[in-house]
Design a protein around this motif. Structure first.
Motif, PDB file in Angstrom:
ATOM      1  N   UNK A  62       0.827  -1.221   0.000  1.00 29.01           N
ATOM      2  CA  UNK A  62       0.000   0.000   0.000  1.00 29.01           C
ATOM      3  C   UNK A  62       0.852   1.258   0.000  1.00 29.01           C
ATOM      4  N   UNK A  63       2.018   1.192  -0.629  1.00 31.72           N
ATOM      5  CA  UNK A  63       2.903   2.354  -0.701  1.00 31.72           C
ATOM      6  C   UNK A  63       2.358   3.485  -1.569  1.00 31.72           C
ATOM      7  N   UNK A  64       1.752   3.205  -2.741  1.00 30.55           N
ATOM      8  CA  UNK A  64       1.298   4.320  -3.593  1.00 30.55           C
ATOM      9  C   UNK A  64       0.317   5.242  -2.881  1.00 30.55           C
ATOM     10  N   UNK A  65       0.446   6.537  -3.121  1.00 33.13           N
ATOM     11  CA  UNK A  65      -0.446   7.534  -2.521  1.00 33.13           C
ATOM     12  C   UNK A  65      -1.754   7.602  -3.299  1.00 33.13           C
ATOM     13  N   UNK A  66      -2.900   7.463  -2.635  1.00 29.78           N
ATOM     14  CA  UNK A  66      -4.182   7.581  -3.350  1.00 29.78           C
ATOM     15  C   UNK A  66      -4.354   8.982  -3.935  1.00 29.78           C
TER      16      UNK A  66
END
Length: 208
Positions: A62-66
């Motif tokens: 879940x590293x990517x920023x929403x």
């Protein structure tokens, strides 16, 4: 959950066809049901054999920023899934795009550009934000940095860390490998794109 009602209807249609084998509507419905069941079986088979991609202790799933359009929230995950939720947390859609393969985890964040949701796992993929359907895909080397957006005249473009300039409307690549970043994202300011990582490079965007 989807397969059970389709199987039930398929059995009913087959039974009806035994009584009226020349019924064109029943034949058409039977063909549609078979295609739907075959597609679901293929999807289930893929899910059954799916193994999570490799990741890293400092770069998980879940590293990517929403990102958000102010109404919905769009997220990309390290297993290749992209999702959309409303502000109350209700899921509107979620789908698997493709499995990351470059190791050390996926971290490129999604980007909203000109009515497209841009994600970059293996290929740069533009999705319809309303339902997650694929609009176009363009080959471009993945990286851990994220894409940014810019405009060349009236044309919205997506700029990748690998220096590809891609037209947002149709995925056409306007320029390739102008620079190369591995971990960082380009920065756009006053018509100039900066690629900074172990040194730097500045590229002025054309006016049109």
């Amino acid at each position: 959950a989807k397969m059970k009602p389709l199987n039930e209807e398929s059995r009913k249609v087959k039974a009806a066809l035994k009584k009226t084998p020349d019924d064109a509507d029943l034949k058409a419905r039977a063909a549609t049901l078979k295609a739907s069941l075959d597609a679901l079986e293929a999807e289930l088979k893929q899910s059954a054999t799916y193994a999570d991609p490799e990741t890293h202790s400092v770069n998980g799933f879940s590293t990517p920023t929403p990102t958000t359009d102010g109404t919905d929230i769009y997220a990309t995950f390290g297993n290749g899934v992209v999702s959309c939720h409303d502000a109350e947390g209700n899921r509107k859609w979620a789908r698997f795009i493709e499995k990351p393969t470059h190791g050390w985890g996926h971290s490129a964040s999604p980007l909203l550009v000109d009515g497209r949701l841009i994600v970059h796992i293996l290929k740069v993929t533009a999705l319809d934000p309303s339902n997650g359907a694929t609009v176009w895909q363009t080959e471009s080397s993945p990286a851990w940095g994220s894409e940014v957006q810019a405009r060349i005249g009236d044309v919205a473009v997506v700029i990748t860390p690998g220096g590809d300039f891609i037209r947002a409307s149709d995925g056409r690549k306007l320029a390739s490998k102008v620079s190369k970043l591995t971990y960082c994202a380009p920065v756009v300011s006053d018509g100039v794109v900066y690629f900074i990582e172990h040194g730097g490079k500045a590229v002025r965007l054309p006016a049109t």
